[in-house]
Write an enzyme that holds these catalytic residues in place. Structure first.
Site, PDB file in Angstrom:
ATOM      1  CG  ASP A 209      -2.220  -4.164   3.145  1.00 25.17           C
ATOM      2  OD1 ASP A 209      -1.311  -3.557   2.280  1.00 25.17           O
ATOM      3  OD2 ASP A 209      -3.313  -4.286   3.072  1.00 25.17           O
TER       4      ASP A 209
ATOM      5  CE  LYS B 208       4.170  -6.191   1.538  1.00 27.49           C
ATOM      6  NZ  LYS B 208       3.114  -6.254   2.321  1.00 27.49           N
TER       7      LYS B 208
ATOM      8  N   GLY C 216       0.672  -1.087  -1.684  1.00 25.37           N
ATOM      9  CA  GLY C 216       0.728   0.309  -1.190  1.00 25.37           C
ATOM     10  C   GLY C 216       1.529   0.145  -0.296  1.00 25.37           C
ATOM     11  CG  HIS C 217       4.854  -1.501   0.029  1.00 23.85           C
ATOM     12  ND1 HIS C 217       6.092  -2.097  -0.396  1.00 23.85           N
ATOM     13  CD2 HIS C 217       3.879  -2.162   0.009  1.00 23.85           C
ATOM     14  CE1 HIS C 217       5.596  -3.266  -0.753  1.00 23.85           C
ATOM     15  NE2 HIS C 217       4.107  -3.401  -0.486  1.00 23.85           N
TER      16      HIS C 217
ATOM     17  CD  GLN D  86       1.139  -7.856  -4.330  1.00 24.76           C
ATOM     18  OE1 GLN D  86       1.959  -8.455  -4.653  1.00 24.76           O
ATOM     19  NE2 GLN D  86       0.796  -6.600  -4.294  1.00 24.76           N
TER      20      GLN D  86
HETATM   21  P1  GDP Z   1       2.697  -2.803   3.394  1.00 26.69           P
HETATM   22  O1  GDP Z   1       1.779  -2.770   2.091  1.00 26.69           O
HETATM   23  O2  GDP Z   1       3.129  -4.169   4.171  1.00 26.69           O
HETATM   24  O3  GDP Z   1       3.898  -1.874   3.290  1.00 26.69           O
HETATM   25  O4  GDP Z   1       1.874  -2.263   4.555  1.00 26.69           O
HETATM   26  P2  GDP Z   1       0.854  -0.995   4.546  1.00 26.69           P
HETATM   27  O5  GDP Z   1       1.447   0.394   4.301  1.00 26.69           O
HETATM   28  O6  GDP Z   1      -0.164  -1.188   3.419  1.00 26.69           O
HETATM   29  O7  GDP Z   1       0.062  -1.066   5.869  1.00 26.69           O
HETATM   30  C1  GDP Z   1       0.726  -0.978   7.217  1.00 26.69           C
HETATM   31  C2  GDP Z   1       0.041   0.204   7.925  1.00 26.69           C
HETATM   32  O8  GDP Z   1       0.450   0.356   9.305  1.00 26.69           O
HETATM   33  C3  GDP Z   1       0.389   1.523   7.310  1.00 26.69           C
HETATM   34  O9  GDP Z   1      -0.377   2.533   7.689  1.00 26.69           O
HETATM   35  C4  GDP Z   1       1.762   1.777   8.470  1.00 26.69           C
HETATM   36  O10 GDP Z   1       2.082   3.215   8.526  1.00 26.69           O
HETATM   37  C5  GDP Z   1       1.239   1.318   9.468  1.00 26.69           C
HETATM   38  N1  GDP Z   1       2.352   0.679  10.576  1.00 26.69           N
HETATM   39  C6  GDP Z   1       3.225   0.035  10.376  1.00 26.69           C
HETATM   40  N2  GDP Z   1       3.811  -0.259  11.297  1.00 26.69           N
HETATM   41  C7  GDP Z   1       3.155   0.309  12.093  1.00 26.69           C
HETATM   42  C8  GDP Z   1       3.313   0.100  13.913  1.00 26.69           C
HETATM   43  O11 GDP Z   1       4.478  -0.471  14.230  1.00 26.69           O
HETATM   44  N3  GDP Z   1       2.297   0.697  14.428  1.00 26.69           N
HETATM   45  C9  GDP Z   1       1.329   1.432  13.847  1.00 26.69           C
HETATM   46  N4  GDP Z   1       0.443   1.878  14.561  1.00 26.69           N
HETATM   47  N5  GDP Z   1       1.123   1.701  12.623  1.00 26.69           N
HETATM   48  C10 GDP Z   1       2.231   0.883  12.010  1.00 26.69           C
HETATM   49  P1  IMO Z   2       0.816  -4.781  -0.276  1.00 27.59           P
HETATM   50  O1  IMO Z   2       2.448  -4.845  -1.121  1.00 27.59           O
HETATM   51  C1  IMO Z   2      -3.161  -6.372   0.616  1.00 27.59           C
HETATM   52  C2  IMO Z   2      -4.973  -8.512  -2.521  1.00 27.59           C
HETATM   53  C3  IMO Z   2      -6.383  -7.978  -3.179  1.00 27.59           C
HETATM   54  C4  IMO Z   2      -7.262  -9.004  -3.603  1.00 27.59           C
HETATM   55  C5  IMO Z   2      -6.054  -9.908  -4.146  1.00 27.59           C
HETATM   56  C6  IMO Z   2      -5.995  -9.954  -5.689  1.00 27.59           C
HETATM   57  O2  IMO Z   2       0.308  -3.499   0.103  1.00 27.59           O
HETATM   58  O3  IMO Z   2       0.846  -5.732   1.096  1.00 27.59           O
HETATM   59  P2  IMO Z   2      -4.943  -7.940  -7.359  1.00 27.59           P
HETATM   60  O4  IMO Z   2      -5.321  -6.773  -7.594  1.00 27.59           O
HETATM   61  O5  IMO Z   2      -3.582  -8.427  -6.881  1.00 27.59           O
HETATM   62  O6  IMO Z   2      -5.383  -8.864  -8.175  1.00 27.59           O
HETATM   63  O7  IMO Z   2      -5.791  -8.559  -5.940  1.00 27.59           O
HETATM   64  O8  IMO Z   2      -4.977  -9.426  -3.347  1.00 27.59           O
HETATM   65  N1  IMO Z   2      -4.004  -7.775  -2.534  1.00 27.59           N
HETATM   66  C7  IMO Z   2      -3.370  -7.102  -1.612  1.00 27.59           C
HETATM   67  N2  IMO Z   2      -3.770  -7.200  -0.150  1.00 27.59           N
HETATM   68  N3  IMO Z   2      -2.043  -5.981   0.355  1.00 27.59           N
HETATM   69  C8  IMO Z   2      -1.616  -5.695  -0.939  1.00 27.59           C
HETATM   70  O9  IMO Z   2      -0.500  -5.474  -1.458  1.00 27.59           O
HETATM   71  C9  IMO Z   2      -2.269  -6.313  -2.056  1.00 27.59           C
HETATM   72  N4  IMO Z   2      -2.070  -6.584  -3.220  1.00 27.59           N
HETATM   73  C10 IMO Z   2      -3.324  -7.456  -3.521  1.00 27.59           C
HETATM   74  O10 IMO Z   2      -6.996  -7.177  -2.083  1.00 27.59           O
HETATM   75  O11 IMO Z   2      -7.539  -9.962  -2.426  1.00 27.59           O
HETATM   76 MG    MG Z   3      -0.055  -2.428   1.609  1.00 26.39          MG
END
Ligand code: GDP
Ligand code: IMO
Ligand code: MG
Length: 430
Positions: free
Chosen positions: A13, A16, A40-41, A225
């Site tokens: 999270d 990415k 979840g991207h 991840q």
């Molecule tokens: P990922 O799994 O690495 O793609 O990241 P996620 O989408 O799960 O979580 C990142 C969260 O931060 C999302 O809600 C993005 O919209 C948000 N985000 C990413 N970059 C920024 C930033 O520079 N500022 C803010 N406020 N939110 C951001």
């Molecule tokens: P993105 O790509 C954050 C975490 C779960 C748990 C562990 C194992 O959005 O960054 P799993 O379901 O993979 O067997 O869970 O890994 N986890 C993540 N945490 N971002 C993710 O993906 C994750 N995918 C798995 O919360 O701790």
């Molecule tokens: Mg994510």
């Protein structure tokens, strides 16, 4: 030709999806190489939010080809639903823009059921998985009894395989967990339907990659991840079931290590984690709450609140090592606006000894106490800033300190969730 790998440098999270989407126009191909819909991207474009779980984050750019490599585990129902939603928005009109490896393993309903049953039984030992069946699907792959995407198009052989596996799966589900058995006949019908629906997307993605690289195309690999959720290099057993580090690009997509030019490690300007496991800089007080509130730190896949804490340079240094990071992307700088002071963890104290290295064992990681360095914060809202020179002095000092602690330069900075809220410091593709 140029290839860039984007990986999470923390516990997932890191943003990415945002970075991959932003880099999209520079890449001809975007490829996922591991993980599944545990990811979840989030992509925010002109105020519209798209959350992708399996489809690569290059998909919003018309010109890009998006690959789901053999290292990914695919839940066909989820993938098809994601595709349907994109089509509905007029985004994926041409199915040839999305290619799914016939060698990718399939997540089946018993994988999800086993994930849920095991977690609910584990009590204190639970991992806090996303419940998407990821671990059980990778187990079957390694045990050489998995079903692959291409198998969905071979009904005769598929029925036989499913019947063989069902015996073992249903035994564990019913006898060990008291859960419901999966009806093999229904599952077979569902698989055949999935195979038919996926037909326009199934391809030999390794060959496409090879041809593209030979033709001098730019390729972007999108990690899911993060480094510390990696099955070998993460905080085992509180990890996911795949390798998430840059090395996994080769095995998960089918190219050799000589083909990789740059590896960008994506990090938040602070740290978060979802699920169980050690987190040395976690803030369980009001400050942690403030970070969660300001950063809207709730999971994009499960909606769970993310644990929040200060930036951990020990973690980032380890990420530099295990991924061979050439660059950093530092995200969510806007969330740190308004803090009087900021802390960066530069070392851990474990049993009275100070170390700058991430420990080898889980027990040590759990006992690690952060050693902090304090830096001045900044009051200004950095959203809308497009050049590094515009950032407040304190923000630039914070970034420079991260660069010097990790000995890695920042190529990108993010000051908001929107695609345009990105500051480029240096180009990644040639
Ligand atoms: P990922 O799994 O690495 O793609 O990241 P996620 O989408 O799960 O979580 C990142 C969260 O931060 C999302 O809600 C993005 O919209 C948000 N985000 C990413 N970059 C920024 C930033 O520079 N500022 C803010 N406020 N939110 C951001
Ligand atoms: P993105 O790509 C954050 C975490 C779960 C748990 C562990 C194992 O959005 O960054 P799993 O379901 O993979 O067997 O869970 O890994 N986890 C993540 N945490 N971002 C993710 O993906 C994750 N995918 C798995 O919360 O701790
Ligand atoms: Mg994510």
């Amino acid at each position: 030709m140029s290839t860039v790998v984007a990986v999470g440098a923390q516990w997932g999270d890191e943003g990415k999806g945002k970075i991959v989407d932003w880099l999209g126009p520079r890449a001809d191909l975007v490829a996922r190489f591991q993980g599944g819909n545990n990811a979840g991207h989030t992509l925010v474009v002109e105020g519209e939010t798209t959350i992708l779980h399996v489809v690569p984050s290059g998909i919003l750019h018309d010109g890009s080809l998006n690959l789901i490599g053999p290292g990914v585990v695919v839940d066909p129902g989820i993938l098809l639903e994601e595709v349907r939603k994109l089509e509905e928005r007029g985004i994926l009109k041409d199915p040839s823009r999305l290619r799914v490896s016939g060698r990718a393993h399939v997540i089946l309903p018993w994988h999800r059921a086993l994930d849920a049953a095991r977690e609910s039984k584990a009590g204190k030992g639970r991992i806090g998985t996303t419940g998407r069946g990821i671990g059980p699907a990778y187990e079957d792959k390694v045990a050489r009894r998995g079903i692959r995407v291409a198998d969905l198009r071979q009904p005769e052989a598929l029925r036989e395989k499913l019947e063989r596996i069902a015996e073992q799966k249903n035994f564990e589900l019913t006898s060990l967990h008291g859960a419901e058995a999966v009806d093999v006949g229904e599952l077979f019908e569902a698989c055949v339907a999935w195979g038919r629906a996926l037909e326009p997307y199934i391809d030999h993605t390794g060959r496409i990659l090879d041809r593209s690289l030979r033709a001098g195309k730019n390729v972007l690999f999108e990690g899911a991840q993060g480094t510390f959720l990696d099955i070998d290099h993460g905080t085992y057993p509180f990890v996911t079931s795949s390798n998430c580090v840059a090395g996994a690009v080769c095995t998960g997509s089918g190219i050799g290590p000589t083909k990789i030019d740059r590896v960008i490690g994506i990090t938040k300007a602070y740290t978060t984690r979802v699920g169980e496991g050690p987190f040395p800089t976690e803030l369980t007080d009001e400050l942690g709450e403030e970070l969660r509130r300001a950063g809207a730190e709730f999971g994009a896949t499960t909606g769970r609140p993310r644990r929040c804490g200060w930036l951990d340079a020990v973690l980032l240094r380890e990420a530099v090592t295990v991924n061979g990071l050439t660059d950093l992307a530092i995200n969510k700088l806007d969330i740190l606006s308004g803090f009087d002071e900021l802390q960066i963890c530069t070392a851990y104290e474990i049993d009275g000894k100070v170390t700058e290295d991430f420990p080898m064992t889980l027990a040590e990681a759990e006992r690690a106490k952060p050693v902090y360095e304090t830096l001045p914060g900044w009051r200004e809202d950095v959203r809308g800033m497009t050049r590094i020179e515009e950032l407040p002095d304190a923000a630039r000092r914070y970034i420079e300190r991260i660069e010097s602690l990790t000995e890695t330069p920042a190529a990108l900075l993010s000051v908001g969730p929107g695609r345009e809220e990105t500051i480029i410091v240096r180009e990644l593709f040639d």
